[in-house]
Design a protein around this motif. Sequence first.
Motif, PDB file in Angstrom:
ATOM      1  N   THR A  15       0.877  -1.174   0.030  1.00  0.00           N
ATOM      2  CA  THR A  15       0.039   0.062   0.072  1.00  0.00           C
ATOM      3  C   THR A  15       1.086   0.989  -0.002  1.00  0.00           C
ATOM      4  O   THR A  15       1.843   1.488   0.798  1.00  0.00           O
ATOM      5  CB  THR A  15      -0.752   0.068   1.262  1.00  0.00           C
ATOM      6  OG1 THR A  15      -1.684  -1.140   1.444  1.00  0.00           O
ATOM      7  CG2 THR A  15      -1.654   1.514   1.198  1.00  0.00           C
ATOM      8  N   LYS A  17       0.722   5.409   0.104  1.00  0.00           N
ATOM      9  CA  LYS A  17      -0.090   6.262   0.746  1.00  0.00           C
ATOM     10  C   LYS A  17       0.935   7.956   0.545  1.00  0.00           C
ATOM     11  O   LYS A  17       1.957   7.786   0.791  1.00  0.00           O
ATOM     12  CB  LYS A  17      -0.465   6.429   1.988  1.00  0.00           C
ATOM     13  CG  LYS A  17      -1.437   5.149   2.536  1.00  0.00           C
ATOM     14  CD  LYS A  17      -2.103   5.307   3.863  1.00  0.00           C
ATOM     15  CE  LYS A  17      -2.948   4.176   4.218  1.00  0.00           C
ATOM     16  NZ  LYS A  17      -3.542   4.140   5.427  1.00  0.00           N
ATOM     17  N   GLU A  18       0.138   8.672   0.028  1.00  0.00           N
ATOM     18  CA  GLU A  18       0.855  10.018   0.009  1.00  0.00           C
ATOM     19  C   GLU A  18      -0.010  11.227   1.069  1.00  0.00           C
ATOM     20  O   GLU A  18      -1.286  11.039   1.255  1.00  0.00           O
ATOM     21  CB  GLU A  18       0.515  10.957  -1.476  1.00  0.00           C
ATOM     22  CG  GLU A  18       1.012  12.085  -1.629  1.00  0.00           C
ATOM     23  CD  GLU A  18       0.583  12.674  -2.719  1.00  0.00           C
ATOM     24  OE1 GLU A  18       1.616  12.734  -3.794  1.00  0.00           O
ATOM     25  OE2 GLU A  18      -0.429  13.257  -2.925  1.00  0.00           O
ATOM     26  N   GLU A  33      -2.389   2.038  -6.006  1.00  0.00           N
ATOM     27  CA  GLU A  33      -1.881   2.659  -4.888  1.00  0.00           C
ATOM     28  C   GLU A  33      -1.597   1.347  -4.057  1.00  0.00           C
ATOM     29  O   GLU A  33      -1.015   1.549  -2.809  1.00  0.00           O
ATOM     30  CB  GLU A  33      -2.597   3.781  -4.303  1.00  0.00           C
ATOM     31  CG  GLU A  33      -4.179   3.335  -3.799  1.00  0.00           C
ATOM     32  CD  GLU A  33      -5.185   3.541  -5.019  1.00  0.00           C
ATOM     33  OE1 GLU A  33      -6.380   3.734  -4.806  1.00  0.00           O
ATOM     34  OE2 GLU A  33      -4.767   3.723  -6.198  1.00  0.00           O
ATOM     35  N   SER A  34      -2.630   0.421  -4.065  1.00  0.00           N
ATOM     36  CA  SER A  34      -2.436  -0.816  -3.348  1.00  0.00           C
ATOM     37  C   SER A  34      -2.747  -2.154  -4.171  1.00  0.00           C
ATOM     38  O   SER A  34      -3.538  -1.913  -5.328  1.00  0.00           O
ATOM     39  CB  SER A  34      -3.313  -0.741  -2.126  1.00  0.00           C
ATOM     40  OG  SER A  34      -4.701  -0.634  -2.553  1.00  0.00           O
ATOM     41  N   LYS A  95     -10.629  12.728   2.809  1.00  0.00           N
ATOM     42  CA  LYS A  95      -9.879  12.029   3.980  1.00  0.00           C
ATOM     43  C   LYS A  95     -11.123  11.480   4.963  1.00  0.00           C
ATOM     44  O   LYS A  95     -11.905  12.321   5.509  1.00  0.00           O
ATOM     45  CB  LYS A  95      -8.836  12.882   4.754  1.00  0.00           C
ATOM     46  CG  LYS A  95      -8.364  11.747   5.868  1.00  0.00           C
ATOM     47  CD  LYS A  95      -6.942  12.685   6.217  1.00  0.00           C
ATOM     48  CE  LYS A  95      -7.325  13.870   7.089  1.00  0.00           C
ATOM     49  NZ  LYS A  95      -5.982  14.391   7.646  1.00  0.00           N
ATOM     50  N   THR A 103      -8.859   6.469   6.129  1.00  0.00           N
ATOM     51  CA  THR A 103      -8.663   6.451   4.553  1.00  0.00           C
ATOM     52  C   THR A 103      -8.771   7.374   3.837  1.00  0.00           C
ATOM     53  O   THR A 103      -9.432   8.711   3.967  1.00  0.00           O
ATOM     54  CB  THR A 103      -9.685   5.292   4.222  1.00  0.00           C
ATOM     55  OG1 THR A 103     -11.065   5.604   4.151  1.00  0.00           O
ATOM     56  CG2 THR A 103      -9.497   3.870   4.666  1.00  0.00           C
ATOM     57  N   SER A 104      -8.272   7.553   2.581  1.00  0.00           N
ATOM     58  CA  SER A 104      -8.217   8.843   1.700  1.00  0.00           C
ATOM     59  C   SER A 104      -8.353   8.344   0.202  1.00  0.00           C
ATOM     60  O   SER A 104      -8.203   7.439  -0.060  1.00  0.00           O
ATOM     61  CB  SER A 104      -7.128   9.619   1.999  1.00  0.00           C
ATOM     62  OG  SER A 104      -5.870   8.884   1.362  1.00  0.00           O
TER      63      SER A 104
END
Length: 199
Positions: A15, A17-18, A33-34, A95, A103-104
């Motif tokens: 995963t 994340k930014e 992204e994942s 978000k 989570t976003s």
Amino acid sequence: EYALFEGMDVGTKYTVKEADYSADGYTTTSTNESGTLNDETTAAFTNTKNKGNTYTLTVRKTVTGTGADKTKRFNFTVNFTKDSEPIADTKLAYKLVATSGTTSGNYDVTNGSVTFDLAGGEYVIISGIASGTAYTVTEDDYTADGYTTSMKNGSGTISANTTCTVTNTYKAPETPKEETPEKPEGSTESTTEETSEEE
């Protein structure tokens, strides 16, 4: 720019994340992204700088009342308009801070609307909303479940970061009281048992 990670086993779950840059006026979209690594996996992130001033809309959920189900999820719709017309179909970054974690991602705005659900104590931040956009927050009707709804800042025009607070108060249904049947007028009850003896 990009970062390359080597020597990782195929089949490894990942995963990426930014950090949230919505406050700086950026909307983020991403792919892969994942997932699970294969021979060559690429996760791509695109940050788009919004034109003009953009702000956030936060929707917070509170559930109160004796016997209220704090895990119950409530459905919401937010409608966005500009000059009395639904805004164009787009994506708005969000978000979600939930009891299960944060989570976003991006909401797809269709015909000016986005939908989501929240439980008590949770909230969602929708970012990248252009200044001058009108909004209306609507929650489904849960009166049949014993909840009454009150809302603060449920509608308005975005000109700064805005928070809408939605409170659902639960009241358990009253237990019907048993009614004692009324006696007909002139009626009497005899409790004397008559006996006769023959000599």
